[in-house]
Write a protein that holds these residues in place. Structure first.
Motif, PDB file in Angstrom:
ATOM      1  N   LEU A  61       0.841  -1.205   0.000  1.00  0.00           N
ATOM      2  CA  LEU A  61       0.000   0.000   0.000  1.00  0.00           C
ATOM      3  C   LEU A  61       0.874   1.253   0.000  1.00  0.00           C
ATOM      4  O   LEU A  61       0.661   2.184  -0.778  1.00  0.00           O
ATOM      5  N   ILE A  62       1.901   1.254   0.841  1.00  0.00           N
ATOM      6  CA  ILE A  62       2.806   2.406   0.902  1.00  0.00           C
ATOM      7  C   ILE A  62       3.524   2.575  -0.442  1.00  0.00           C
ATOM      8  O   ILE A  62       3.692   3.684  -0.944  1.00  0.00           O
ATOM      9  N   LYS A  63       3.939   1.439  -1.022  1.00  0.00           N
ATOM     10  CA  LYS A  63       4.641   1.487  -2.309  1.00  0.00           C
ATOM     11  C   LYS A  63       3.742   2.078  -3.401  1.00  0.00           C
ATOM     12  O   LYS A  63       4.175   2.909  -4.198  1.00  0.00           O
TER      13      LYS A  63
ATOM     14  N   LEU B  33       2.522   6.606  -6.926  1.00  0.00           N
ATOM     15  CA  LEU B  33       1.562   7.615  -7.382  1.00  0.00           C
ATOM     16  C   LEU B  33       2.147   9.004  -7.149  1.00  0.00           C
ATOM     17  O   LEU B  33       2.075   9.890  -8.007  1.00  0.00           O
ATOM     18  N   ASN B  34       2.775   9.184  -5.989  1.00  0.00           N
ATOM     19  CA  ASN B  34       3.363  10.482  -5.651  1.00  0.00           C
ATOM     20  C   ASN B  34       4.541  10.821  -6.571  1.00  0.00           C
ATOM     21  O   ASN B  34       4.654  11.946  -7.059  1.00  0.00           O
ATOM     22  N   GLU B  35       5.394   9.809  -6.826  1.00  0.00           N
ATOM     23  CA  GLU B  35       6.572  10.043  -7.669  1.00  0.00           C
ATOM     24  C   GLU B  35       6.200  10.229  -9.136  1.00  0.00           C
ATOM     25  O   GLU B  35       6.867  10.938  -9.876  1.00  0.00           O
ATOM     26  N   GLY B  36       5.111   9.541  -9.545  1.00  0.00           N
ATOM     27  CA  GLY B  36       4.781   9.501 -10.973  1.00  0.00           C
ATOM     28  C   GLY B  36       4.151  10.770 -11.507  1.00  0.00           C
ATOM     29  O   GLY B  36       4.090  10.980 -12.716  1.00  0.00           O
ATOM     30  N   CYS B  37       3.642  11.630 -10.624  1.00  0.00           N
ATOM     31  CA  CYS B  37       2.986  12.865 -11.095  1.00  0.00           C
ATOM     32  C   CYS B  37       3.540  14.049 -10.326  1.00  0.00           C
ATOM     33  O   CYS B  37       3.823  13.947  -9.132  1.00  0.00           O
ATOM     34  N   ALA B  38       3.625  15.178 -11.000  1.00  0.00           N
ATOM     35  CA  ALA B  38       4.129  16.391 -10.347  1.00  0.00           C
ATOM     36  C   ALA B  38       3.052  16.965  -9.429  1.00  0.00           C
ATOM     37  O   ALA B  38       1.858  16.838  -9.695  1.00  0.00           O
ATOM     38  N   ASN B  39       3.503  17.597  -8.324  1.00  0.00           N
ATOM     39  CA  ASN B  39       2.562  18.281  -7.435  1.00  0.00           C
ATOM     40  C   ASN B  39       2.056  19.582  -8.042  1.00  0.00           C
ATOM     41  O   ASN B  39       0.962  20.036  -7.740  1.00  0.00           O
ATOM     42  N   ARG B  40       2.919  20.168  -8.864  1.00  0.00           N
ATOM     43  CA  ARG B  40       2.575  21.454  -9.498  1.00  0.00           C
ATOM     44  C   ARG B  40       2.578  21.288 -11.014  1.00  0.00           C
ATOM     45  O   ARG B  40       3.379  20.533 -11.562  1.00  0.00           O
ATOM     46  N   LEU B  41       1.727  22.040 -11.673  1.00  0.00           N
ATOM     47  CA  LEU B  41       1.728  22.076 -13.140  1.00  0.00           C
ATOM     48  C   LEU B  41       2.695  23.170 -13.580  1.00  0.00           C
ATOM     49  O   LEU B  41       3.095  24.016 -12.771  1.00  0.00           O
ATOM     50  N   PRO B  42       3.062  23.178 -14.878  1.00  0.00           N
ATOM     51  CA  PRO B  42       4.030  24.198 -15.335  1.00  0.00           C
ATOM     52  C   PRO B  42       3.601  25.637 -15.032  1.00  0.00           C
ATOM     53  O   PRO B  42       4.436  26.503 -14.826  1.00  0.00           O
ATOM     54  N   ASN B  43       2.291  25.895 -14.940  1.00  0.00           N
ATOM     55  CA  ASN B  43       1.847  27.267 -14.653  1.00  0.00           C
ATOM     56  C   ASN B  43       1.839  27.592 -13.149  1.00  0.00           C
ATOM     57  O   ASN B  43       1.357  28.648 -12.737  1.00  0.00           O
TER      58      ASN B  43
END
Length: 472
Positions: free
Chosen positions: A376-378, A383-393
């Motif tokens: 579950l942690i993995k 999921l956290n590593e695969g997507c950015a927290n912020r978008l380019p804008n």
């Protein structure tokens, strides 16, 4: 006081709540939508969206998702300060009657927001600054009406109870870890004192599986949902000076739970390697296979996986003469269920089945779902590593956080299940405190039971005997 509905009802299968927003526009006050789903927004706009006003109260899925993920960008106490500021702005008190009416309309909404925050993320309030802001805002609400005063009191008492229970739990954990010793050390100093094994303490595998489930559910219950996010906090790219959690990461209960898994694996290996006689070791293996099977039937996948990994440790798996005496058909089925290939496909299918059963369950026993926690942690990590927290804008990528909240909210449902089995203090005490072998001691016990098979093992045996037993 409005009661919050169960978590499982919050998210539909795609991770979004489809009825969240009425706005048909694509963009609205710094928030961007697609098909009525909030996809992104500036941090300020998202904070505004959290705070109720006279005509608006945020959706519960939004509250949970934003409170969970906002800590990647700011401290909870900073968010609380902003929320308090906005609430006070919305309910500027004056003497005019119309403002008094406004206050009557908005106070219960602010109180509901604070209640959801304190109920779902109580550990945020171990921070003095959080508590100060909460008390300040609660006081403002309570001075309005007698009914609000009661509700505020109720909310504060409930929060204080939860924090007291957490402190008590942490003290127990600290006590357990301070008394834990290596079994070999105890054996050398007073060999008679721990001749007991797990079968003498609990001869029934079903009962043991039930006691393991007690430990699992208790430890799960103390993990705050925010710990999943705080485990992965890094620097916010828009803030060069500080990581959002420059203090020590607050993931103590999550770590304690992972430690329990490791302890259980080592306990299983210790119990198998301890007996001098082959038939006793074989009996111990068969006992643990039965325990593991019952864990599977209960829906306790974490204990199941810990038992399997204990039995697969090299010091145990190398005992070929012992394994030759074991009927392994049942073990093969369990291993197949927990097979890591295809990203744990078999386990994930079984977990979905247990989750489904839990949703329609009539008894607490059928509600139990204890996931294989490391996986579950993995999943959350990837999921956290695969997507950015912020978008380019510079906007917060809210689409990612819906998905994160969906995974964590499922866990929230599972951790609230009451354990239906009777507690047995003697067995629980043994499981939590009996000394276990270290990895080296396990190898030594294994070689003493079934001698080394090659030069590498022979050399290792000699060096272990001299370092652990002081014998050449």
């Amino acid at each position: 006081m409005p009661q919050t509905p169960p978590f499982s009802a919050m998210f539909d299968s795609s991770g979004y709540n489809r009825n969240l927003y009425q706005s048909a526009e694509d963009s609205c006050g710094g928030l961007y939508y697609h098909d009525n789903n909030l996809l992104s927004g500036s941090l300020e706009a998202l904070i505004q969206h959290l705070v109720p006003n006279v005509d608006y109260y945020p959706d519960r899925t939004y509250i949970f998702t934003f409170l969970l993920s906002s800590r990647l960008f700011m401290h909870p106490y900073e968010l609380m300060a902003k929320v308090c500021h906005l609430c006070v702005e919305h309910q500027r008190l004056s003497d005019s009657d119309s403002d008094k009416n406004q206050m009557k309309k908005i106070a219960p909404k602010i109180l509901q927001l604070l209640t959801e925050w304190t109920e779902t993320f109580p550990y945020d309030f171990r921070d003095e600054r959080m508590m100060r802001n909460l008390k300040d805002l609660a006081h403002r609400i309570a001075t309005g009406e007698e009914t609000y005063r009661k509700n505020v009191q109720q909310m504060m008492q409930c929060l204080i109870r939860k924090l007291a229970a957490l402190s008590q739990y942490e003290e127990v954990l600290a006590k357990i870890s301070s008394t834990s010793t290596d079994r070999l050390t105890v054996l050398k100093t007073k060999p008679q004192s721990i001749q007991r094994d797990i079968i003498t303490v609990c001869s029934d595998p079903y009962t043991l599986a039930q006691q393991l489930t007690h430990i699992e559910l208790e430890r799960l219950n103390y993990i705050g949902p925010e710990e999943f996010v705080q485990a992965f906090v890094q620097k916010d790219p828009l803030d060069n000076d500080k990581s959002c959690y420059s203090e020590r990461k607050k993931t103590r209960n999550l770590e304690a739970y992972v430690e329990w898994f490791n302890r259980l694996s080592y306990l299983v290996a210790t119990e198998i390697c301890m007996p001098v006689k082959k038939k006793h070791r074989a009996r111990m293996i068969e006992y643990f296979i039965d325990v593991a099977r019952e864990c599977f039937n209960i829906g306790n996948f974490n204990s199941l996986m810990a038992i399997i990994s204990g039995m697969n440790m090299s010091p145990v798996s190398r005992l070929k003469k012992t394994w030759a005496k074991v009927k392994t058909a049942k073990f093969d089925i369990l291993e197949h269920q927990m097979d890591p290939s295809s990203n744990f496909y078999n386990y994930r299918t079984a977990l979905r089945g247990a989750a489904q059963r839990s949703l329609t369950a009539h008894s607490s026993r059928e509600k139990i779902v204890i996931p294989f926690f490391s996986l579950l942690i993995k999943d959350i990590y990837f999921l956290n590593e695969g997507c950015a927290n912020r978008l380019p804008n510079g906007h917060v990528n809210f689409e990612k956080f819906w998905e994160l909240a969906k995974q964590v909210s499922e866990f929230m449902t599972w951790k609230q299940v009451e354990c239906p089995f009777e507690r047995d203090r003697k067995i629980l005490q043994y499981l939590l405190t009996v000394p276990v072998f270290s990895e080296d001691a396990l190898y030594l016990a294994s070689y003493e039971s079934e001698g080394p098979e090659n030069h590498i093992e022979k050399d290792r045996w000699k060096s272990l005997r001299s370092s652990l037993l002081g014998r050449v």
